[in-house]
Design a protein around this motif. Sequence first.
Motif, PDB file in Angstrom:
ATOM      1  N   HIS A   1      31.555  46.203  23.283  1.00 16.49           N
ATOM      2  CA  HIS A   1      31.251  44.845  23.717  1.00 16.49           C
ATOM      3  C   HIS A   1      30.255  44.176  22.770  1.00 16.49           C
ATOM      4  O   HIS A   1      30.419  42.995  22.418  1.00 16.49           O
TER       5      HIS A   1
ATOM      6  N   GLY B   1      33.490  43.235  32.264  1.00 17.75           N
ATOM      7  CA  GLY B   1      33.268  42.167  31.308  1.00 17.75           C
ATOM      8  C   GLY B   1      33.219  40.812  31.983  1.00 17.75           C
ATOM      9  O   GLY B   1      33.105  40.709  33.213  1.00 17.75           O
TER      10      GLY B   1
ATOM     11  N   ALA C   1      30.113  44.279  31.565  1.00 19.55           N
ATOM     12  CA  ALA C   1      30.537  45.153  30.477  1.00 19.55           C
ATOM     13  C   ALA C   1      30.247  46.621  30.799  1.00 19.55           C
ATOM     14  O   ALA C   1      29.142  46.966  31.219  1.00 19.55           O
TER      15      ALA C   1
END
Length: 295
Positions: free
Chosen positions: A106, A139, A164
């Motif tokens: 991420h 996310g 995330a």
Amino acid sequence: MTVIGFVGPGVMGRPMAANLVRAGHEVRVYGRSAESRARAEDTGGTVVDSVRDACAGAEVVFTVLTDGAAVLDAIDGEDGVLAAMEPGAVLVDHSTISPAESLRVHAAAAEAGVGCLDAPVSGGEAGAVEGALSIMVGGDADTLATVRPLLDVVGATIVHVGEAGAGQVVKAANQLMVAGHLQMLAEALVFLRAHGADLPAALDVLGGGLAGSTVLQRKRANMLEGDFTPGFRIDLHDKDLGIVTQAVREQGLALPATSLLSTLVASVKARGDGALDHSALYGLAAALNGIAVNG
């Protein structure tokens, strides 16, 4: 039509890519080995020879790779996924990796200006073929909304489980529960055989009650027939339970059954059966009791 880069056409990835092609999308498929790329021809997508060819200009990139090291290797560097993607595109990682590794993915995506979701899947090869996977997504919720129509092609249950890395946390719990169901089904079969029960009839009635599960439905034939052709390999389940074990230690938890299940799966791998389906836990349970799987 969406332009999709697809990296990782393995046992799970290949049918997922094929379903996206059938839904009318332009899918460029890259496998890390020549053998993987050759097998990917049957997806109907455009098989390419590099990550850049797969990902350049793609609106969405899917990665379905074996472990965290493979994912990080694929996304990093001048020839990696993120370097090929354009800002504003979205990376959806369907691999099963550790939450810590997912956070690194991420972070790298954010630095590249690319949206990112960790979206591991459950349902095995059969679920991938049927487009009926369960997808646990971590996310940004708005990013999920933009790609949900694509996820609806490969999955039947798509749930946003948090920020995330949250998808990987839920997937770790999933793999723990699947191992538990497999082990108890294996032991139940040994128990039933010791008492001379009609195994198919017994599993029919167990499957209709509280003992029923997707594992029983999908894996009963493997165990009854002693056919452990891999749909999801012991090697991979062992890797996944290693992720669980690491997370358990990091959180300071006491989960004794988790430790036992990890040991049992590792034992099947140690017997030389790592390439078999995870239903091969039945082989170990049978061997511990001195009986043959098909005896």
